[in-house]
Scaffold this motif. Structure first.
Motif, PDB file in Angstrom:
ATOM      1  N   ARG A  45      -4.918  -7.172  -4.163  1.00 44.85           N
ATOM      2  CA  ARG A  45      -3.838  -6.192  -4.310  1.00 44.85           C
ATOM      3  C   ARG A  45      -2.475  -6.890  -4.299  1.00 44.85           C
ATOM      4  NH1 ARG A  45      -4.473  -0.618  -3.406  1.00 44.85           N
ATOM      5  NH2 ARG A  45      -2.481   0.493  -3.256  1.00 44.85           N
ATOM      6  N   VAL A  65      -4.197   5.101   4.025  1.00 49.32           N
ATOM      7  CA  VAL A  65      -4.711   4.466   2.810  1.00 49.32           C
ATOM      8  C   VAL A  65      -5.756   3.429   3.212  1.00 49.32           C
ATOM      9  CG1 VAL A  65      -4.087   3.103   0.783  1.00 49.32           C
ATOM     10  CG2 VAL A  65      -2.479   4.796   1.680  1.00 49.32           C
ATOM     11  N   ILE A  84      -1.854   0.211   7.800  1.00 49.49           N
ATOM     12  CA  ILE A  84      -2.112   0.828   6.496  1.00 49.49           C
ATOM     13  C   ILE A  84      -3.008   2.057   6.635  1.00 49.49           C
ATOM     14  CG2 ILE A  84      -3.069   0.448   4.203  1.00 49.49           C
ATOM     15  CD1 ILE A  84      -0.389  -1.051   4.960  1.00 49.49           C
ATOM     16  N   PHE A  88      -7.559   0.109   3.615  1.00 53.37           N
ATOM     17  CA  PHE A  88      -7.108  -1.281   3.574  1.00 53.37           C
ATOM     18  C   PHE A  88      -8.139  -2.080   2.780  1.00 53.37           C
ATOM     19  CE2 PHE A  88      -6.486  -5.562   5.480  1.00 53.37           C
ATOM     20  CZ  PHE A  88      -5.137  -5.705   5.202  1.00 53.37           C
ATOM     21  N   TYR A  97       0.806  -1.219   0.000  1.00 54.68           N
ATOM     22  CA  TYR A  97       0.000   0.000   0.000  1.00 54.68           C
ATOM     23  C   TYR A  97       0.839   1.269   0.000  1.00 54.68           C
ATOM     24  CZ  TYR A  97      -4.074  -2.897   1.097  1.00 54.68           C
ATOM     25  OH  TYR A  97      -5.082  -3.843   1.057  1.00 54.68           O
TER      26      TYR A  97
END
Length: 337
Positions: free
Chosen positions: A119, A111, A105, A113, A71
């Motif tokens: 991802r 950001v 994260i 999650f 991330y």
């Protein structure tokens, strides 16, 4: 396929005095026959800068982040980074990636999650494409990318990519798409159960099991003062279960320690750290690592070495261990010892 796993180092997760001290620990590992120095990236020094210094300060030991989250760096940037580390280390790089968790994260990086497994899969695809040197065209569910290409020569050999994971689906993903699975906080029985998920992923990907390396990171502490070693290991485990989100607690629950994990986390979050330590039984401590006198630690390590399917044991250290205690453990557990 059983053979004695190679031994690697999982460099200290706790802050060290200087970057040079981490280089010195990696150099000690190299001198004692360890094959790789994995560096966790948490909330201290970034892994890339330190691994660059380790590459410059060593000659043979492999390097790799454990784990670079998927991330905080874009997949193209992570591909560039992997290619550069491969260059500065003369081909000693192995990339470990994984999603981490919401506390890190969202709380640290701001950001969402979102869709961690998908991802991770797309990062594997994109990093491989970037490091191949070909022009990148990728149309995934999360990323749609076009036109990127390295301006430098790509690595001569493809950089292996390990995926970290604790749950069944994440381990299956590693078996299906990655070059390896990086495991942490597992009992021997828990590892054997998850290895079934890895094999299922290998079959789904129509791959050869021998092409997927399994690395188990294991907390170890071998000191002449065995009580001190076990206290350090207890403190380390209590911190991870109590303070590092829910993933470790959920993983322990799947491995038969649900009540203990919940009790430890509750005590820790209430500020009762001593109680949290007392809740860690000798059985639980020995099921998750190797700590005590040199003789006891070597004996405890054998049960992890005997797990069919583990290719590498990454020897890690408790958060509270001093530099001297880390060095003692490295020497006691050295492959050549």
């Amino acid at each position: 396929m059983t053979q004695t796993p190679i031994r690697t180092l999982h460099l200290p997760v706790a802050a060290q005095p200087t970057v040079d001290s981490l280089v010195d620990i990696a150099r000690a590992g190299e001198e004692h026959g360890y094959k790789r120095a994995w560096l966790p990236e948490t909330w201290g020094r970034d892994a890339v800068t330190v691994l660059t210094q380790i590459a410059a300060g060593t000659e043979e030991i492999g390097i790799g982040p454990s784990i670079a989250n998927v991330y905080s760096r874009s997949p193209a940037l992570l591909g560039q980074t992997a290619a550069t580390l491969q260059e500065v280390s003369d081909g000693r790089m192995r990339l470990g990636i994984g999603p981490s968790g919401p506390a890190v994260i969202e709380g640290w990086h701001g950001v969402d999650f979102d869709r961690p497994l998908r991802r991770t899969r797309e990062y594997i695809d994109i990093v491989r494409a970037v490091t191949s040197g070909e022009t990148l065209y990728y149309d995934g569910d999360i990323f749609s990318l076009a036109g990127f290409r390295l301006r430098c020569d790509p690595p001569e050999e493809q950089i292996p990519i390990d995926a970290a994971g604790m749950g069944p689906k994440s381990v299956e993903l590693a078996g299906r798409f990655a070059d390896g699975w990086h495991a942490i906080v597992f009992t021997p029985e828990g590892m054997e159960e998850r290895l079934e998920d890895l094999r299922r992923g290998v079959e789904l990907g129509d791959r050869d099991r021998d092409d997927v390396r399994v690395t188990l990171s294991l907390t170890a502490c071998a000191l002449e003062d065995g009580d001190r070693a076990r206290k350090l290991a207890r403190q380390h485990l209590a911190f991870y279960v109590g303070a590092m989100g829910t993933y470790y607690r959920e993983s322990l629950a799947r491995q038969g320690y649900e009540q203990e994990a919940n009790d430890i986390a509750a005590a820790w979050s209430s500020g009762n750290h001593d109680e949290a330590l007392e809740l860690i039984s000798d059985e639980l401590l020995d099921d998750l690592g190797a700590a005590g006198t040199p003789e006891r630690t070597r004996a405890e390590l054998e049960k992890f070495e005997s797990i069919d399917g583990v290719d590498s044991l990454a020897i890690g250290f408790p958060r509270g261990a001093t530099t001297d205690e880390i060095r003692q453990t490295i020497e006691v557990l050295a492959p050549e010892a």
